[in-house]
Design a protein around this motif. Structure first.
Motif, PDB file in Angstrom:
ATOM      1  N   ILE A 134      20.348 -50.800  20.680  1.00 25.92           N
ATOM      2  CA  ILE A 134      20.122 -50.063  21.926  1.00 25.92           C
ATOM      3  C   ILE A 134      19.206 -48.895  21.602  1.00 25.92           C
ATOM      4  O   ILE A 134      19.480 -48.119  20.683  1.00 25.92           O
ATOM      5  N   VAL A 135      18.105 -48.788  22.313  1.00 25.41           N
ATOM      6  CA  VAL A 135      17.207 -47.649  22.168  1.00 25.41           C
ATOM      7  C   VAL A 135      17.646 -46.583  23.166  1.00 25.41           C
ATOM      8  O   VAL A 135      17.905 -46.889  24.331  1.00 25.41           O
ATOM      9  N   ALA A 136      17.746 -45.346  22.700  1.00 25.96           N
ATOM     10  CA  ALA A 136      18.249 -44.281  23.564  1.00 25.96           C
ATOM     11  C   ALA A 136      17.292 -43.103  23.625  1.00 25.96           C
ATOM     12  O   ALA A 136      16.744 -42.677  22.612  1.00 25.96           O
ATOM     13  N   GLY A 137      17.104 -42.585  24.833  1.00 21.16           N
ATOM     14  CA  GLY A 137      16.424 -41.325  25.020  1.00 21.16           C
ATOM     15  C   GLY A 137      17.433 -40.192  24.945  1.00 21.16           C
ATOM     16  O   GLY A 137      18.645 -40.416  24.855  1.00 21.16           O
ATOM     17  N   SER A 138      16.918 -38.959  25.001  1.00 23.65           N
ATOM     18  CA  SER A 138      17.788 -37.793  24.904  1.00 23.65           C
ATOM     19  C   SER A 138      17.634 -36.911  26.130  1.00 23.65           C
ATOM     20  O   SER A 138      16.518 -36.661  26.601  1.00 23.65           O
ATOM     21  N   ARG A 139      18.762 -36.420  26.618  1.00 23.58           N
ATOM     22  CA  ARG A 139      18.752 -35.499  27.755  1.00 23.58           C
ATOM     23  C   ARG A 139      18.086 -34.159  27.419  1.00 23.58           C
ATOM     24  O   ARG A 139      17.718 -33.415  28.318  1.00 23.58           O
ATOM     25  N   THR A 140      17.995 -33.868  26.133  1.00 22.21           N
ATOM     26  CA  THR A 140      17.431 -32.584  25.739  1.00 22.21           C
ATOM     27  C   THR A 140      15.909 -32.617  25.652  1.00 22.21           C
ATOM     28  O   THR A 140      15.286 -31.594  25.386  1.00 22.21           O
ATOM     29  N   ARG A 141      15.328 -33.782  25.871  1.00 20.74           N
ATOM     30  CA  ARG A 141      13.877 -33.925  25.801  1.00 20.74           C
ATOM     31  C   ARG A 141      13.310 -34.255  27.190  1.00 20.74           C
ATOM     32  O   ARG A 141      14.047 -34.620  28.106  1.00 20.74           O
ATOM     33  N   HIS A 142      12.003 -34.166  27.309  1.00 17.20           N
ATOM     34  CA  HIS A 142      11.362 -34.393  28.600  1.00 17.20           C
ATOM     35  C   HIS A 142      11.561 -35.842  29.043  1.00 17.20           C
ATOM     36  O   HIS A 142      11.480 -36.773  28.223  1.00 17.20           O
ATOM     37  N   PRO A 143      11.790 -36.073  30.334  1.00 14.65           N
ATOM     38  CA  PRO A 143      11.960 -37.446  30.822  1.00 14.65           C
ATOM     39  C   PRO A 143      10.777 -38.365  30.533  1.00 14.65           C
ATOM     40  O   PRO A 143      10.956 -39.586  30.459  1.00 14.65           O
ATOM     41  N   LEU A 144       9.592 -37.812  30.350  1.00 13.67           N
ATOM     42  CA  LEU A 144       8.442 -38.659  30.016  1.00 13.67           C
ATOM     43  C   LEU A 144       8.621 -39.323  28.651  1.00 13.67           C
ATOM     44  O   LEU A 144       8.152 -40.443  28.435  1.00 13.67           O
ATOM     45  N   GLU A 145       9.293 -38.634  27.737  1.00 13.63           N
ATOM     46  CA  GLU A 145       9.567 -39.255  26.443  1.00 13.63           C
ATOM     47  C   GLU A 145      10.501 -40.445  26.619  1.00 13.63           C
ATOM     48  O   GLU A 145      10.350 -41.473  25.942  1.00 13.63           O
ATOM     49  N   ALA A 146      11.466 -40.321  27.514  1.00 19.89           N
ATOM     50  CA  ALA A 146      12.370 -41.443  27.785  1.00 19.89           C
ATOM     51  C   ALA A 146      11.597 -42.642  28.319  1.00 19.89           C
ATOM     52  O   ALA A 146      11.897 -43.790  27.973  1.00 19.89           O
ATOM     53  N   ARG A 147      10.600 -42.392  29.142  1.00 24.26           N
ATOM     54  CA  ARG A 147       9.785 -43.510  29.645  1.00 24.26           C
ATOM     55  C   ARG A 147       9.043 -44.191  28.497  1.00 24.26           C
ATOM     56  O   ARG A 147       8.934 -45.427  28.449  1.00 24.26           O
ATOM     57  N   THR A 148       8.508 -43.397  27.582  1.00 24.36           N
ATOM     58  CA  THR A 148       7.817 -43.972  26.423  1.00 24.36           C
ATOM     59  C   THR A 148       8.759 -44.850  25.622  1.00 24.36           C
ATOM     60  O   THR A 148       8.399 -45.960  25.205  1.00 24.36           O
ATOM     61  N   LEU A 149       9.974 -44.366  25.403  1.00 25.34           N
ATOM     62  CA  LEU A 149      10.944 -45.141  24.648  1.00 25.34           C
ATOM     63  C   LEU A 149      11.365 -46.401  25.401  1.00 25.34           C
ATOM     64  O   LEU A 149      11.593 -47.452  24.789  1.00 25.34           O
TER      65      LEU A 149
END
Length: 346
Positions: A134-149
């Motif tokens: 499972i690839v996970a983004g972080s709430r502490t980072r910008h939502p754009l990084e989550a889109r990249t992931l």
């Protein structure tokens, strides 16, 4: 009592760095001349659920993660996690990783993810435990990084060993705006990935509602505090959202004062599908089987009820139907075997 380590099950809530053996972390730190905080080497981490407590927990986690600096380190973590799961009856491990944490040491987020996926395939062959990611983004980072992931995860989507099966969102639930991560989950969902964000541990039922409305999860990491509102809990059950419940970590983080306060019975009585998980054994000193032992010893679950918990974890996984059928048959065989009066609780 039947041996809980022999009960086939799926492990759906295990973080990459947090899965490390204490001895492995100590070896990595020694190799690099790093002096670890005493709390990481002296026993189980206890951190109250308030902001200060979470900061302490995160600082310790970051200290451990900083010792993971090479491809060999990353491979070792995956290999040992699979070996440990195999010893505890897990037939399916869906391990969660944020590749941005390791990217600087191995040439970027793509190589970081590919190392984990490649070792997941190798570990599957060695141990017999299907290891997916499972690839996970972080709430502490910008939502754009989550889109990249999410886009990266989508490139490796599948349901088999060494493939990405889901997209998550971790870290402090009190940080970030849940709605702003909806676009990342839409990308993941379009690729066929399971949506598995954290929620409902540090915050209560209202936060669970936000997570469901904005991120449309298949499973919620924790979700345990949905038990505080019967209407919200029933809503989750009706929607078929499974809960990855990690009792030991809930207590270590101060969400509940004692093991007996974790509302396993309430969740089960409502008809929720549960998948017990270890979360971060490195910090909480408690692995997968320990969660089943807690259900047996503290909450009085019978072997039939423990088997149902194991079935829930298997059904909630993203394993193939063939794998699910094999593991479920194993649960039936475990339950059909005679219990031993002399067996240990685990």
């Amino acid at each position: 009592m039947r041996d809980l380590a022999a009960l086939p099950k799926a492990h759906l809530h295990l973080h990459f760095t947090g899965s490390m053996r204490g001895s492995t972390l100590a070896a990595m730190a020694a190799d690099r001349g790093v002096r670890l905080p005493h709390a990481l080497t002296d026993g189980v981490v206890r951190a109250p659920v308030d902001e200060r407590g979470w900061f302490r927990f995160q600082r310790l986690y970051d200290a451990a993660r900083a010792c993971v600096r090479t491809e060999a380190d990353m491979r070792r973590i995956v290999a040992e996690a699979a070996t440990d799961d195999a010893a505890e009856g897990s037939g399916r491990l869906e391990i969660q990783v944020d590749p941005t944490s390791y990217a600087p040491h191995v040439g970027g987020i793509t190589p970081a993810l590919e190392i984990v996926l490649d070792e997941a395939r190798a570990a599957t062959r060695r141990t017999g435990v299907e290891v997916a990611v499972i690839v996970a983004g972080s709430r502490t980072r910008h939502p754009l990084e989550a889109r990249t992931l999410a886009r990266l995860a989508a490139q490796y989507a599948g349901d088999g060993p060494g493939e990405v099966v889901g997209f998550g969102l971790s870290n402090d639930e009190r940080r970030g705006d849940t709605a702003e991560f909806a676009a990342a989950f839409a990308i993941a969902r379009q690729a066929g990935l399971a949506a598995v964000p954290h929620g409902g541990e540090l915050l209560g039922p209202d936060h669970v509602v936000q997570v469901v409305e904005h991120l449309d999860p298949d499973r919620i990491g924790h979700g345990v505090r949905s038990a505080e509102d019967p209407a919200v809990l029933q809503w989750l059950v009706d929607r078929g959202v499974a809960l990855e419940v990690c009792p030991a970590s809930n207590v270590s983080l101060g969400v509940f004062a004692e093991d007996r306060h974790v509302p396993l019975r309430t969740l089960v009585a409502a008809g929720a599908t549960l998948a017990l998980g270890a979360d971060d054994p490195l910090l909480f000193g408690s692995r997968l089987v320990d969660q089943y032992v807690l259900a047996r010893q503290v909450h009085g679950f019978s072997d039939h009820e423990l088997a149902e918990l194991a079935r829930g974890s298997i059904h909630a996984s993203r394993a193939s139907q063939a794998t699910k059928a094999r593991l479920l048959a194993g649960v039936d065989a475990w339950l059909a075997a005679p219990a031993s009066r002399s067996a240990s609780p685990g």
